[in-house]
Design a protein around this motif. Structure first.
Motif, mmCIF file in Angstrom:
data_model
loop_
_atom_site.group_PDB
_atom_site.id
_atom_site.type_symbol
_atom_site.label_atom_id
_atom_site.label_comp_id
_atom_site.label_asym_id
_atom_site.label_seq_id
_atom_site.Cartn_x
_atom_site.Cartn_y
_atom_site.Cartn_z
ATOM 1 N N SER A 133 9.832 10.109 32.422
ATOM 2 C CA SER A 133 10.765 11.217 32.660
ATOM 3 C C SER A 133 12.129 10.933 32.036
ATOM 4 N N PHE A 134 12.600 9.689 32.142
ATOM 5 C CA PHE A 134 13.889 9.300 31.563
ATOM 6 C C PHE A 134 13.870 9.522 30.049
ATOM 7 N N ARG A 135 12.801 9.082 29.414
ATOM 8 C CA ARG A 135 12.697 9.240 27.960
ATOM 9 C C ARG A 135 12.653 10.709 27.560
ATOM 10 N N LYS A 136 11.940 11.511 28.346
ATOM 11 C CA LYS A 136 11.848 12.943 28.055
ATOM 12 C C LYS A 136 13.216 13.608 28.181
ATOM 13 N N ASP A 137 13.951 13.254 29.242
ATOM 14 C CA ASP A 137 15.296 13.823 29.426
ATOM 15 C C ASP A 137 16.215 13.441 28.277
ATOM 16 N N LEU A 138 16.128 12.186 27.836
ATOM 17 C CA LEU A 138 17.000 11.737 26.750
ATOM 18 C C LEU A 138 16.630 12.377 25.420
ATOM 19 N N GLU A 139 15.350 12.729 25.258
ATOM 20 C CA GLU A 139 14.945 13.468 24.056
ATOM 21 C C GLU A 139 15.734 14.771 23.954
ATOM 22 N N GLU A 140 15.932 15.436 25.093
ATOM 23 C CA GLU A 140 16.695 16.683 25.096
ATOM 24 C C GLU A 140 18.139 16.467 24.667
ATOM 25 N N LEU A 141 18.639 15.251 24.899
ATOM 26 C CA LEU A 141 20.013 14.919 24.515
ATOM 27 C C LEU A 141 20.078 14.271 23.134
ATOM 28 N N HIS A 142 18.916 14.130 22.471
ATOM 29 C CA HIS A 142 18.830 13.472 21.156
ATOM 30 C C HIS A 142 19.311 12.028 21.219
ATOM 31 N N ILE A 143 19.006 11.373 22.342
ATOM 32 C CA ILE A 143 19.353 9.962 22.527
ATOM 33 C C ILE A 143 18.057 9.157 22.537
ATOM 34 N N HIS A 144 18.015 8.107 21.731
ATOM 35 C CA HIS A 144 16.820 7.271 21.633
ATOM 36 C C HIS A 144 17.228 5.826 21.913
ATOM 37 N N LEU A 145 16.632 5.233 22.934
ATOM 38 C CA LEU A 145 16.980 3.889 23.357
ATOM 39 C C LEU A 145 15.982 2.867 22.834
ATOM 40 N N THR A 146 16.468 1.666 22.561
ATOM 41 C CA THR A 146 15.580 0.554 22.245
ATOM 42 C C THR A 146 15.003 0.002 23.553
ATOM 43 N N GLU A 147 14.011 -0.845 23.431
ATOM 44 C CA GLU A 147 13.433 -1.488 24.623
ATOM 45 C C GLU A 147 14.493 -2.298 25.364
ATOM 46 N N GLU A 148 15.356 -2.986 24.618
ATOM 47 C CA GLU A 148 16.419 -3.773 25.241
ATOM 48 C C GLU A 148 17.380 -2.872 26.024
ATOM 49 N N GLN A 149 17.720 -1.722 25.477
ATOM 50 C CA GLN A 149 18.607 -0.798 26.181
ATOM 51 C C GLN A 149 17.946 -0.273 27.456
ATOM 52 N N GLU A 150 16.663 0.061 27.375
ATOM 53 C CA GLU A 150 15.954 0.510 28.571
ATOM 54 C C GLU A 150 15.968 -0.569 29.651
ATOM 55 N N GLU A 151 15.758 -1.820 29.252
ATOM 56 C CA GLU A 151 15.767 -2.911 30.225
ATOM 57 C C GLU A 151 17.151 -3.087 30.844
ATOM 58 N N ARG A 152 18.183 -2.824 30.072
ATOM 59 C CA ARG A 152 19.532 -2.894 30.648
ATOM 60 C C ARG A 152 19.741 -1.804 31.700
#
Length: 256
Positions: A11-30
């Motif tokens: 769900s987090f990734r889907k929401d960020l897609e709407e904002l055109h934000i793409h996180l790396t694995e390291e950012q997700e872990e943070r």
């Protein structure tokens, strides 16, 4: 080493897609480390009433990152680094509390130079722990009141951006926040939906403090009926030296 396999980030990734934000694995872990620290510290001090994972993701993390909606060119000009080679953009988060929106913005956009300002030392201790645990650089937590630190000789007119999710009327927030902004920079206030009358009442304060309201960005948090507004105020002239007034006055006697 933290084990993050129990968390579902779909769900987090889907929401960020709407904002055109793409996180790396390291950012997700943070983000997940931040969540765990928030819940852990919240057991001994009042940081947030929202602690359930999906709610924190939506109402704190996604809400914080929705800043990219506030100005059409914001992501490119202030956050992506693409249009700012060799220049560091500075942001102050006034009344940051548990670190919102400043820490999510720092995780997602590490090139931002961020100052987190809060008046309670215990919260600043929490923020410093988060900064250390997440190995964040280019971010600092400062203990103090906006009325004091926005005075000449302190942090006055030092920042490209000032943001705040603090609970206060927009006239009061403008007096706290606009003095921190450089001429040509922006103060962006996070507000719930339905606060249009409050914004209209703040017009005089915004003008006196050297700002001009450029637009209101209204939207719903992705996948919810939770209305949000960004009030975007551009700093067009230096703030008069008498502002901000001494501690307590902006809240008790807002500029009209």
């Amino acid at each position: 080493m933290r084990d993050f396999r129990k968390y579902d980030l779909t769900s987090f990734r889907k929401d960020l897609e709407e904002l055109h934000i793409h996180l790396t694995e390291e950012q997700e872990e943070r983000f997940l480390s931040f969540y765990e620290l928030l819940v852990e510290w919240n057991e001994v001090m009042n940081l947030t009433a929202i602690t359930e994972f999906d709610e924190v993701i939506k109402k704190h993390f996604v809400d914080s990152l929705s800043l990219v909606k506030a100005i059409p060119e914001l992501e490119e000009k202030f956050l992506s680094g693409k249009a700012s080679a060799g220049k560091t953009f500075t942001l102050i988060d006034v009344g940051t509390g548990a670190g919102f929106p400043g820490i999510p913005l720092k995780i997602a956009f590490p090139e931002l130079q961020i100052t987190l300002l809060d008046s309670l030392q215990k919260r600043v201790n929490f923020l410093n722990t988060v900064i250390q645990e997440l190995s964040l650089t280019g971010i600092e937590a400062v203990h103090g009141r906006a009325e004091d630190l926005a005075r000449p000789g302190k942090l006055r007119e030092q920042f490209d951006l000032c943001v705040s999710r603090a609970v206060a009327n927009l006239s009061t927030l403008s007096e706290y926040c606009i003095p921190f902004v450089k001429k040509g920079g922006y103060f962006i206030s996070y507000k719930s939906g339905g606060s249009e009358a409050e914004a209209a009442a703040a017009g005089t304060a915004v003008r006196i403090l050297g700002g001009e309201k450029t637009e209101t960005v209204s939207f719903f948090l992705p996948g919810t009926d939770i209305g949000r507004n960004f009030y975007v105020i551009r700093k067009k002239a230096p703030t008069p030296a008498k502002y901000p007034r001494k501690a307590g006055l902006p809240a008790k006697e807002p500029i009209h």
